[in-house]
Write a protein that holds these residues in place. Sequence first.
Motif, PDB file in Angstrom:
ATOM      1  N   ILE A  23     -25.852  19.026   0.042  1.00  0.00           N
ATOM      2  CA  ILE A  23     -26.574  18.883   1.299  1.00  0.00           C
ATOM      3  C   ILE A  23     -27.122  20.258   1.691  1.00  0.00           C
ATOM      4  O   ILE A  23     -26.405  21.260   1.628  1.00  0.00           O
ATOM      5  CB  ILE A  23     -25.637  18.359   2.417  1.00  0.00           C
ATOM      6  CG1 ILE A  23     -25.192  16.936   2.091  1.00  0.00           C
ATOM      7  CG2 ILE A  23     -26.337  18.400   3.765  1.00  0.00           C
ATOM      8  CD1 ILE A  23     -24.106  16.408   2.975  1.00  0.00           C
ATOM      9  N   ARG A  69     -23.441  15.087   8.268  1.00  0.00           N
ATOM     10  CA  ARG A  69     -22.958  15.202   6.894  1.00  0.00           C
ATOM     11  C   ARG A  69     -22.431  13.858   6.398  1.00  0.00           C
ATOM     12  O   ARG A  69     -22.683  13.453   5.274  1.00  0.00           O
ATOM     13  CB  ARG A  69     -21.859  16.258   6.818  1.00  0.00           C
ATOM     14  CG  ARG A  69     -21.583  16.695   5.407  1.00  0.00           C
ATOM     15  CD  ARG A  69     -20.417  17.648   5.349  1.00  0.00           C
ATOM     16  NE  ARG A  69     -19.207  16.999   5.783  1.00  0.00           N
ATOM     17  CZ  ARG A  69     -18.220  17.616   6.415  1.00  0.00           C
ATOM     18  NH1 ARG A  69     -18.322  18.893   6.706  1.00  0.00           N
ATOM     19  NH2 ARG A  69     -17.137  16.969   6.777  1.00  0.00           N
ATOM     20  N   ILE A 118     -25.120  11.351   5.363  1.00  0.00           N
ATOM     21  CA  ILE A 118     -25.819  11.566   4.094  1.00  0.00           C
ATOM     22  C   ILE A 118     -24.870  11.198   2.959  1.00  0.00           C
ATOM     23  O   ILE A 118     -23.813  11.803   2.806  1.00  0.00           O
ATOM     24  CB  ILE A 118     -26.269  13.038   3.974  1.00  0.00           C
ATOM     25  CG1 ILE A 118     -27.264  13.364   5.093  1.00  0.00           C
ATOM     26  CG2 ILE A 118     -26.891  13.285   2.609  1.00  0.00           C
ATOM     27  CD1 ILE A 118     -27.592  14.828   5.213  1.00  0.00           C
ATOM     28  N   SER A 119     -25.248  10.177   2.168  1.00  0.00           N
ATOM     29  CA  SER A 119     -24.287   9.681   1.177  1.00  0.00           C
ATOM     30  C   SER A 119     -24.133  10.642  -0.002  1.00  0.00           C
ATOM     31  O   SER A 119     -23.028  10.925  -0.439  1.00  0.00           O
ATOM     32  CB  SER A 119     -24.688   8.288   0.710  1.00  0.00           C
ATOM     33  OG  SER A 119     -26.039   8.310   0.300  1.00  0.00           O
ATOM     34  N   ARG A 120     -25.249  11.178  -0.534  1.00  0.00           N
ATOM     35  CA  ARG A 120     -25.087  12.139  -1.639  1.00  0.00           C
ATOM     36  C   ARG A 120     -25.830  13.439  -1.364  1.00  0.00           C
ATOM     37  O   ARG A 120     -25.239  14.397  -0.915  1.00  0.00           O
ATOM     38  CB  ARG A 120     -25.532  11.515  -2.965  1.00  0.00           C
ATOM     39  CG  ARG A 120     -24.437  10.637  -3.581  1.00  0.00           C
ATOM     40  CD  ARG A 120     -24.696  10.369  -5.053  1.00  0.00           C
ATOM     41  NE  ARG A 120     -24.948  11.579  -5.811  1.00  0.00           N
ATOM     42  CZ  ARG A 120     -26.006  11.759  -6.593  1.00  0.00           C
ATOM     43  NH1 ARG A 120     -26.910  10.814  -6.708  1.00  0.00           N
ATOM     44  NH2 ARG A 120     -26.159  12.878  -7.263  1.00  0.00           N
ATOM     45  N   GLY A 163     -29.093  15.477   0.563  1.00  0.00           N
ATOM     46  CA  GLY A 163     -29.958  15.316   1.720  1.00  0.00           C
ATOM     47  C   GLY A 163     -30.132  16.618   2.468  1.00  0.00           C
ATOM     48  O   GLY A 163     -29.655  17.667   2.024  1.00  0.00           O
ATOM     49  N   VAL A 164     -30.803  16.530   3.595  1.00  0.00           N
ATOM     50  CA  VAL A 164     -31.106  17.721   4.388  1.00  0.00           C
ATOM     51  C   VAL A 164     -30.627  17.514   5.821  1.00  0.00           C
ATOM     52  O   VAL A 164     -30.805  16.437   6.392  1.00  0.00           O
ATOM     53  CB  VAL A 164     -32.629  17.999   4.396  1.00  0.00           C
ATOM     54  CG1 VAL A 164     -32.947  19.236   5.227  1.00  0.00           C
ATOM     55  CG2 VAL A 164     -33.156  18.148   2.984  1.00  0.00           C
ATOM     56  N   ASP A 170     -30.992  14.515  10.467  1.00  0.00           N
ATOM     57  CA  ASP A 170     -30.502  14.353   9.097  1.00  0.00           C
ATOM     58  C   ASP A 170     -31.323  13.310   8.351  1.00  0.00           C
ATOM     59  O   ASP A 170     -32.006  12.496   8.965  1.00  0.00           O
ATOM     60  CB  ASP A 170     -29.014  13.969   9.088  1.00  0.00           C
ATOM     61  CG  ASP A 170     -28.763  12.592   9.673  1.00  0.00           C
ATOM     62  OD1 ASP A 170     -29.214  11.611   9.060  1.00  0.00           O
ATOM     63  OD2 ASP A 170     -28.120  12.492  10.737  1.00  0.00           O
ATOM     64  N   THR A 171     -31.244  13.371   7.013  1.00  0.00           N
ATOM     65  CA  THR A 171     -31.967  12.398   6.192  1.00  0.00           C
ATOM     66  C   THR A 171     -30.972  11.365   5.674  1.00  0.00           C
ATOM     67  O   THR A 171     -31.025  10.957   4.524  1.00  0.00           O
ATOM     68  CB  THR A 171     -32.663  13.086   5.019  1.00  0.00           C
ATOM     69  OG1 THR A 171     -31.645  13.789   4.267  1.00  0.00           O
ATOM     70  CG2 THR A 171     -33.702  14.073   5.475  1.00  0.00           C
ATOM     71  N   GLY A 172     -30.050  10.974   6.541  1.00  0.00           N
ATOM     72  CA  GLY A 172     -28.969  10.083   6.119  1.00  0.00           C
ATOM     73  C   GLY A 172     -29.315   8.622   6.246  1.00  0.00           C
ATOM     74  O   GLY A 172     -30.485   8.236   6.283  1.00  0.00           O
ATOM     75  N   THR A 173     -28.280   7.804   6.346  1.00  0.00           N
ATOM     76  CA  THR A 173     -28.458   6.352   6.312  1.00  0.00           C
ATOM     77  C   THR A 173     -29.052   5.805   7.607  1.00  0.00           C
ATOM     78  O   THR A 173     -29.506   4.662   7.633  1.00  0.00           O
ATOM     79  CB  THR A 173     -27.108   5.657   6.084  1.00  0.00           C
ATOM     80  OG1 THR A 173     -26.179   6.208   7.023  1.00  0.00           O
ATOM     81  CG2 THR A 173     -26.592   5.870   4.686  1.00  0.00           C
ATOM     82  N   GLY A 228     -32.979   8.205   8.638  1.00  0.00           N
ATOM     83  CA  GLY A 228     -32.248   9.308   9.232  1.00  0.00           C
ATOM     84  C   GLY A 228     -32.148   9.213  10.738  1.00  0.00           C
ATOM     85  O   GLY A 228     -32.629   8.260  11.349  1.00  0.00           O
TER      86      GLY A 228
END
Lengths: 448, 123
Positions: free
Chosen positions: A312, A344, A347-349, A351-352, A373-376, A425
């Motif tokens: 990340i 954090r 984000i699964s794997r 990301g930013v 975040d660029t998460g789920t 995100g």
Amino acid sequence: MASKSGGSSGSGWYSKPFRLVLIYFLVGGLWAVVSDVVEVNFALFPVAIDRLIFVAMTAVLFYIVLREYRIVIEQSRAAERDSAARVRAYFASAAEGLIVVDSRGLIVDANAKAEEMFGYRELELIGQPIEILVPERLREKHRRERREYLKTPRSRPMGFGRDPIGRRKDGTEFPIEVSLSHIGTKQGGLVTGFITDITERRNLEFQSRRSEAMAAIGTVAAGVAHELNNPLAIISARAELMMAEGAKLGLNSQLMSDLEVIQRNSQRASRVATELLTLARQPQKAHRPISINDLIAETILLFREQTMRDEIRIETQLADSLPEVMGDRTALSQAIVNLLSNAREAISRAGVIRITTQVSTGHPDEVLLTVEDTGTGISEDVLPHIFDLFYTTKSTGTGLGLWITRRAIREHGGEIDVTSKPGAGTIFRITLPALSRSADADETLKTG
Amino acid sequence: MPCKVLVVDDELDLVDTCARLIEGLGCVCIKAFDGPEAIAMIHAEHPDLILTDFNLPHGDGLQILRRAHEKPLAIPVILMTGYHTPEIAQAASDAGVSAYLRKPFLTRELTQAVRSALHFSKS
């Protein structure tokens, strides 16, 4: 109901029975006398007397009947007027706002309380569409709901899936409670809405929920502290005992330092529960000027190692010469830590996480901090609850993090909001009141 | 110093840990795991010092303290707690504890407290 109740008393044809009877008597009397005069030139006078007596008797009877009729009619008229005046008075003096709307959605009547509640002058609402009292963004929805309602009108509380909101003339909004009823009249269906301003009730509810939440945290923290500190006391003391034994036996230094780490960290772990207890006890601490940029830099240091392992990347875009904010360093740092932890975990794997600071556009006295975040992302049904106490969707979550974050921000006079797109995100935006340059200088004078 | 210390806690491991530390000072250690058991032991064994937890099954540390302070016993008491609050600390101090230990404590905090409690009770 806005029309004047008009007419003086006794306007009907029956209102002057004596005059009516007099007319009857004169016409009847004339007939009684004149009909024979034409034939026999006053020769049969006694017959005329008989006829006159008959007319007089019927006139008296007629008079009595008419007078009774007048009394009954007038009493019922008066009762009708009374009840209309009473209804009018109830309507005007009601503690609730009352608004009557016709089937086209135009306001037919509004009482003083409703006018006051929505900030309008007397009679100003009459003839306006009801949507004038609804916030712009909800107007279309309100129109739809209104049409739906008219298909099957019945008495019920109003709601848009959540609590209705009223809009005052000046554009401010306030929570209301509305109950609807439908009246069929000769002019078509009317809908009456009883409206209560529930701002105060909401505030009280919020206060009581807040103190309940604090009490709940206190109870949880006490339980956690008690349950954790016993085993931690055992771990810590046993590690020390092993170190003492180890020193006698000449244990190698690596093992000795391992034991020391165990002992030190068991002491540290006990602070978690203690801090939670402290949090429930005294939310307000001493405020000092803080550079948000510095605070972010420090907080990121705590995260760098872990996030690098998870692929990340943390990006920052911190504004130069950002004004400081007045605050409690620990509380604000905790707020940022919580947001970064959430980012954090989202984000699964790879990301930013992007952190930015700037002066709010249009609000030079406000600092804006965003954590993106660029998460789920957060789904629509979860989003409204993420700041709720003990609300969590994670198996290891406590439901405390974002609640504590928001509380900290609000205690600093700021606000936090969130927007999220599932799969793309989440962005958290925090605004905090900036320390004005002059206040800053004052502070320097005092401390210097 | 030949002395007898009663250790009271519902956690067996913690009682054992404390016992090892106290025996390290050359004292004899006796153990109890709840309130009634502790009070029975006070009367049967006449310990020189009591080290007790605040939260106990069927009673609390302050009840034990009150029994221990009854004349003619006058046994000094050290109170331990995993759930520290200013209120509990105040109650303990009002009741006249010899020492108040917050778990997790350092071993030297415990041994120090035991030493000074025994020293004061002898003098």
